[in-house]
Design a protein around this motif. Structure first.
Motif, PDB file in Angstrom:
ATOM      1  N   GLY A 119       0.855  -1.170   0.000  1.00  0.00           N
ATOM      2  CA  GLY A 119       0.000   0.000   0.000  1.00  0.00           C
ATOM      3  C   GLY A 119       0.893   1.222   0.000  1.00  0.00           C
ATOM      4  O   GLY A 119       1.827   1.304   0.813  1.00  0.00           O
ATOM      5  N   SER A 120       0.657   2.159  -0.901  1.00  0.00           N
ATOM      6  CA  SER A 120       1.581   3.277  -1.051  1.00  0.00           C
ATOM      7  C   SER A 120       0.902   4.474  -1.693  1.00  0.00           C
ATOM      8  O   SER A 120      -0.035   4.336  -2.483  1.00  0.00           O
ATOM      9  CB  SER A 120       2.777   2.849  -1.909  1.00  0.00           C
ATOM     10  N   PHE A 129       8.559  -4.090  -7.174  1.00  0.00           N
ATOM     11  CA  PHE A 129       7.853  -3.313  -6.155  1.00  0.00           C
ATOM     12  C   PHE A 129       6.576  -2.733  -6.763  1.00  0.00           C
ATOM     13  O   PHE A 129       6.606  -1.741  -7.496  1.00  0.00           O
ATOM     14  CB  PHE A 129       8.738  -2.176  -5.627  1.00  0.00           C
ATOM     15  N   SER A 130       5.448  -3.391  -6.477  1.00  0.00           N
ATOM     16  CA  SER A 130       4.151  -2.936  -6.956  1.00  0.00           C
ATOM     17  C   SER A 130       3.398  -2.249  -5.833  1.00  0.00           C
ATOM     18  O   SER A 130       3.651  -2.504  -4.650  1.00  0.00           O
ATOM     19  CB  SER A 130       3.326  -4.114  -7.491  1.00  0.00           C
ATOM     20  N   VAL A 131       2.465  -1.385  -6.199  1.00  0.00           N
ATOM     21  CA  VAL A 131       1.720  -0.630  -5.199  1.00  0.00           C
ATOM     22  C   VAL A 131       0.213  -0.834  -5.390  1.00  0.00           C
ATOM     23  O   VAL A 131      -0.242  -1.227  -6.463  1.00  0.00           O
ATOM     24  CB  VAL A 131       2.052   0.878  -5.286  1.00  0.00           C
ATOM     25  N   PHE A 132      -0.540  -0.563  -4.334  1.00  0.00           N
ATOM     26  CA  PHE A 132      -1.996  -0.639  -4.388  1.00  0.00           C
ATOM     27  C   PHE A 132      -2.567   0.358  -3.407  1.00  0.00           C
ATOM     28  O   PHE A 132      -1.849   0.957  -2.601  1.00  0.00           O
ATOM     29  CB  PHE A 132      -2.495  -2.050  -4.052  1.00  0.00           C
ATOM     30  N   ASP A 133      -3.857   0.548  -3.457  1.00  0.00           N
ATOM     31  CA  ASP A 133      -4.556   1.355  -2.471  1.00  0.00           C
ATOM     32  C   ASP A 133      -6.041   1.052  -2.565  1.00  0.00           C
ATOM     33  O   ASP A 133      -6.486   0.431  -3.530  1.00  0.00           O
ATOM     34  CB  ASP A 133      -4.305   2.848  -2.705  1.00  0.00           C
ATOM     35  N   GLY A 275       6.891  -4.509 -11.392  1.00  0.00           N
ATOM     36  CA  GLY A 275       6.478  -3.343 -10.642  1.00  0.00           C
ATOM     37  C   GLY A 275       5.368  -2.617 -11.373  1.00  0.00           C
ATOM     38  O   GLY A 275       5.576  -2.096 -12.468  1.00  0.00           O
ATOM     39  N   GLU A 276       4.160  -2.586 -10.803  1.00  0.00           N
ATOM     40  CA  GLU A 276       3.039  -1.909 -11.443  1.00  0.00           C
ATOM     41  C   GLU A 276       2.053  -1.406 -10.398  1.00  0.00           C
ATOM     42  O   GLU A 276       2.129  -1.769  -9.229  1.00  0.00           O
ATOM     43  CB  GLU A 276       2.325  -2.827 -12.435  1.00  0.00           C
ATOM     44  N   ASP A 277       1.133  -0.559 -10.833  1.00  0.00           N
ATOM     45  CA  ASP A 277       0.129   0.006  -9.943  1.00  0.00           C
ATOM     46  C   ASP A 277      -1.141  -0.832 -10.018  1.00  0.00           C
ATOM     47  O   ASP A 277      -1.780  -0.911 -11.064  1.00  0.00           O
ATOM     48  CB  ASP A 277      -0.169   1.446 -10.361  1.00  0.00           C
ATOM     49  N   TYR A 278      -1.514  -1.446  -8.904  1.00  0.00           N
ATOM     50  CA  TYR A 278      -2.695  -2.299  -8.835  1.00  0.00           C
ATOM     51  C   TYR A 278      -3.943  -1.517  -8.420  1.00  0.00           C
ATOM     52  O   TYR A 278      -4.986  -2.109  -8.196  1.00  0.00           O
ATOM     53  CB  TYR A 278      -2.472  -3.417  -7.825  1.00  0.00           C
ATOM     54  N   GLY A 279      -3.841  -0.213  -8.304  1.00  0.00           N
ATOM     55  CA  GLY A 279      -4.939   0.582  -7.774  1.00  0.00           C
ATOM     56  C   GLY A 279      -6.276   0.367  -8.447  1.00  0.00           C
ATOM     57  O   GLY A 279      -7.318   0.314  -7.785  1.00  0.00           O
ATOM     58  N   GLN A 280      -6.271   0.226  -9.769  1.00  0.00           N
ATOM     59  CA  GLN A 280      -7.534   0.089 -10.495  1.00  0.00           C
ATOM     60  C   GLN A 280      -8.334  -1.148 -10.082  1.00  0.00           C
ATOM     61  O   GLN A 280      -9.560  -1.185 -10.223  1.00  0.00           O
ATOM     62  CB  GLN A 280      -7.264   0.019 -11.996  1.00  0.00           C
ATOM     63  N   PHE A 281      -7.648  -2.137  -9.544  1.00  0.00           N
ATOM     64  CA  PHE A 281      -8.342  -3.376  -9.181  1.00  0.00           C
ATOM     65  C   PHE A 281      -9.165  -3.245  -7.897  1.00  0.00           C
ATOM     66  O   PHE A 281      -9.799  -4.204  -7.462  1.00  0.00           O
ATOM     67  CB  PHE A 281      -7.347  -4.531  -9.091  1.00  0.00           C
ATOM     68  N   SER A 282      -9.147  -2.036  -7.297  1.00  0.00           N
ATOM     69  CA  SER A 282     -10.016  -1.756  -6.152  1.00  0.00           C
ATOM     70  C   SER A 282     -11.283  -1.016  -6.566  1.00  0.00           C
ATOM     71  O   SER A 282     -12.107  -0.698  -5.720  1.00  0.00           O
ATOM     72  CB  SER A 282      -9.262  -0.929  -5.101  1.00  0.00           C
TER      73      SER A 282
END
Length: 334
Positions: A119-120, A129-133, A275-282
């Protein structure tokens, strides 16, 4: 380090082939459970971390992973715990880097064959290093519509942890939703400076009730307790607490971490984690968030408001209505 369940998995994978730990060994990874560690700064009972833990436990129950975790890890110990798990051969480490961005990213750099999903507030880096929120502003907007329709005093109290983007965007979306159905609605906004301090959140909520709030936005635990004790209503966040507060919690914006977690696990297993942004999956589009059923408040929310909420929900899912993302600190309007 905090309580850990499944300590057997911390160092018990000595029999794994070395190649199975590497991100690129797709064939080896496909043959065995993925070794996952969760590192959390708060207890797993806290709602945000609880959703991550729930998704990982589901993956464990399906036989996809071996899962261990450390909870209530102090920021000063976070880097050490990350390194311990990386040294122990964990293939995927999940956690929260909000207060420890530099140390977390430094560890990831030192262990390029370990996948990190954190989470970042910032972007991904390198290949591991992937991030999510919790981008659940869409159902937060819908709960705001319900709150605006249910308030009699026209005053809503909002209690949050810290005014960071992850909290701000949900509060702002909620406020926008409330103003859609009641343009004259007013808000009191307070931040308690903690991610887990129910007594402090409760006291902040009491102060808002004393000033006229009849609905409370419970971004933190403790707020719904205050609402219950004073006979007021509350709106839940991240998890559905209506079963615990059947006459208090009207609606909740739910976060479903499963789409994010399952995708990361599959990527590690297949040797394709980057390394990618997983944010859209929320978002609601990916089933990463939803509006909780009205449950005990079915029939108590005005029918006109329910119809409008359902219409907005369909528009959001169809992509014809976009909830504004506003990361700025929300302000009181009274």
């Amino acid at each position: 380090m905090g309580r850990m369940i499944g300590r057997r998995a911390v160092l018990a994978a000595a029999g794994f082939l070395a190649g199975a730990v590497a991100l690129g060994s797709g064939d080896a990874l496909a043959q065995a459970k993925v070794k996952v560690a969760g590192v959390y700064t708060v207890p797993i009972e806290q709602q945000w971390v609880g959703r991550i833990h729930k998704a990982l436990k589901e993956a464990e129950g399906r036989g996809e992973i071996e899962y261990v975790w450390a909870e209530s890890v102090a920021a000063t110990d976070y880097e050490r715990v990350l390194r311990q798990y990386a040294e122990g051969g964990q293939q995927l480490i999940v956690g929260e880097a909000f207060a420890v961005e530099r140390p977390a990213r430094a560890v990831a750099k030192d262990y390029p064959k370990t996948a990190f999903l954190m989470g970042s507030s910032f972007g991904p880096v390198a290949n591991n290093f992937s991030v999510f929120d919790n981008y659940i502003q869409e159902p937060a907007y819908l709960t705001g519509m319900i709150a605006g329709a249910m308030s009699k005093s026209g005053i809503i109290g909002m209690v949050g942890g810290y005014p960071i983007p992850e909290v701000n965007r949900l509060m702002n979306a909620f406020m926008d939703g409330a103003k859609e159905v009641r343009p004259d609605i007013r808000f009191m906004v307070s931040f308690i400076g903690s991610w887990f301090d129910p007594p402090k959140a409760k006291e902040a909520a009491f102060a808002m009730i004393d000033r006229g709030a009849d609905i409370l936005y419970a971004e933190r635990f403790g707020v719904s307790d205050a609402a219950k004790e004073r006979g007021k209503l509350a709106i839940g966040n991240v998890i559905d607490t209506q079963p615990q507060y059947p006459e208090t919690v009207v609606a909740s914006a739910l976060w479903h971490m499963e789409p994010t977690i399952f995708r990361a696990i599959a990527a590690v297993r297949e040797g394709k984690f980057i390394g990618e942004d997983y944010g859209q999956f929320s978002t609601m589009k990916f089933m990463g968030s939803s509006l909780a059923p009205l449950g005990t408040f079915e029939g108590k929310v005005p029918a006109e408001a329910v119809a409008k909420v359902r219409e907005r929900e369909e528009q959001i899912r169809a992509g014809t209505f976009t909830v504004k993302v506003n990361d700025g600190e929300p302000k009181s309007s009274m």
